[in-house]
Design an enzyme around this catalytic site. Structure first.
Site, short mmCIF file in Angstrom:
data_model
loop_
_atom_site.label_atom_id
_atom_site.label_comp_id
_atom_site.label_asym_id
_atom_site.label_seq_id
_atom_site.Cartn_x
_atom_site.Cartn_y
_atom_site.Cartn_z
N ASP A 72 0.82 -1.21 0.00
CA ASP A 72 0.00 0.00 0.00
C ASP A 72 0.85 1.26 0.00
OD1 ASP A 72 0.96 -0.46 2.57
OD2 ASP A 72 -1.00 -0.79 3.45
N ASP A 141 -7.42 -2.86 14.28
CA ASP A 141 -8.80 -3.24 13.94
C ASP A 141 -8.84 -4.43 12.97
OD1 ASP A 141 -7.89 -2.08 11.62
OD2 ASP A 141 -9.38 -0.48 11.53
N HIS A 143 -7.22 -4.91 10.17
CA HIS A 143 -7.11 -4.70 8.72
C HIS A 143 -5.78 -5.22 8.19
CE1 HIS A 143 -5.30 -0.50 9.64
NE2 HIS A 143 -4.35 -1.13 8.97
N GLU A 148 -9.73 -1.81 5.29
CA GLU A 148 -10.37 -1.43 6.54
C GLU A 148 -11.61 -2.30 6.80
OE1 GLU A 148 -8.77 0.33 8.40
OE2 GLU A 148 -8.19 2.29 7.65
C1 GLP Z 1 -0.88 0.50 8.39
C2 GLP Z 1 -0.48 -0.32 7.18
C3 GLP Z 1 -0.65 -1.80 7.42
C4 GLP Z 1 0.03 -2.19 8.71
C5 GLP Z 1 -0.59 -1.42 9.85
C6 GLP Z 1 0.00 -1.77 11.20
O1 GLP Z 1 -2.24 0.65 8.48
N1 GLP Z 1 -1.22 0.04 6.03
O2 GLP Z 1 -0.11 -2.53 6.32
O3 GLP Z 1 -0.09 -3.57 8.92
O4 GLP Z 1 -0.38 -0.03 9.60
O5 GLP Z 1 1.16 -1.09 11.45
P1 GLP Z 1 2.11 -1.40 12.67
O6 GLP Z 1 2.86 -2.62 12.30
O7 GLP Z 1 2.99 -0.19 12.76
O8 GLP Z 1 1.25 -1.58 13.86
#
Ligand code: GLP
Length: 269
Positions: A72, A141, A143, A148
């Site tokens: 992403d 959440d 995702h 989402e």
């Molecule tokens: C963002 C990214 C996700 C990632 C999430 C969690 O939303 N788009 O791909 O998994 O953050 O991030 P973290 O690993 O910093 O908790």
């Protein structure tokens, strides 16, 4: 779904890094037949990237014949903005390993035609014969990428509006100012991830414990998009003890026992 539980965040990262290195080595990629790897950003994969860099520097692994597709990217922040996923990937991984720049694919959130970017991305993945292994993280959440809650479980790469929870969670990277967080992103779909031949999700920390419970003990639901992995033939969740804190004790014991038996150690009950 295989659930691997390690003690700490670093142990989980090292296990995941080592597992994927093993996969790349067994695949023995060449320029003609590269290993196609899906990659995430975020804090969760950081110990994995640190270990890959260490192992690359130690001469243990090469990324020369690895092609990457990132999950992403935000819409509308310049690529050289410190919080763009482009910048994140280069400074935390690509600048430190031997992957050729032409093997790196990241969605362009600044293109005039975002829908075309998404369509072309899917086509390029196909052109490479699909993704061999998708590494992912999850949001609190549940995702995956930026799929989402409420996202279609059959979704493909597209533009998504971020949820309030995600904007809040990601504001820690934008001076804790929610108004600075982009509200839209380009993201691979749940269907895109599901098409990978293998999926490995790394989940660490207490703040993901509820999501882990929903994804492992709950049913498949578009409200916890990672739960779709219950339908994947080769999915692994690698997590630390903290992330399992909302699972039933029985579930944790069950998954730990299976891992012990798989490594020929009969557990004592
Ligand atoms: C963002 C990214 C996700 C990632 C999430 C969690 O939303 N788009 O791909 O998994 O953050 O991030 P973290 O690993 O910093 O908790």
């Amino acid at each position: 779904m295989r659930i691997v539980i390690k003690e700490t965040r670093d142990d989980t990262g090292r296990w995941t890094a080592d597992y994927i290195i093993g996969k790349i080595k067994t695949f023995a990629p060449t320029a003609e037949k590269p290993f196609v790897l899906g990659l995430p950003t975020g804090s969760s994969p950081m110990p994995v990237y640190e270990e890959w860099i260490r192992r690359y520097k130690a001469g243990d692994i090469s990324f020369k014949n690895v092609v990457t597709f990132n999950m992403d990217e935000y819409v509308g922040i310049p690529e050289d903005h410190s919080e763009s996923y482009h910048a994140f990937m280069y400074s935390n991984l690509f600048n430190h390993i031997d992957i050729p720049p032409e093997n790196i694919n990241i969605l362009d959130g600044n293109a005039p035609d975002l829908e075309k970017v998404c369509k072309d991305y899917e086509a390029k993945i196909k052109q490479f014969g699909g993704i061999e292994l998708f590494l992912g993280g999850i949001g609190p959440d549940g995702h995956i990428a930026f799929n989402e809650p409420g996202s279609s479980l059959a979704s493909r790469t597209r533009v998504k509006t971020l949820s309030y929870d995600t904007i809040l969670a990601n504001s820690r990277f934008f001076d804790n100012d929610m108004s600075k967080v982009p509200t839209q992103a380009l993201t691979v779909g749940v269907g895109t991830v599901m098409d990978a031949r293998e999926v490995v999700i790394i989940i660490t920390g207490f703040n993901k414990a509820r999501a882990v419970r929903e994804v492992i003990e709950g049913g498949i639901s578009h409200m916890w998009t990672v739960s779709m992995l219950q339908m994947h033939e080769h999915a692994i969740i690698a997590c630390d003890d903290a992330a399992t804190m909302e699972l039933q004790v029985e579930s944790v014991k069950y998954f730990k026992e299976i891992e012990e038996i798989a490594h020929s150690k009969m557990p004592t009950r």
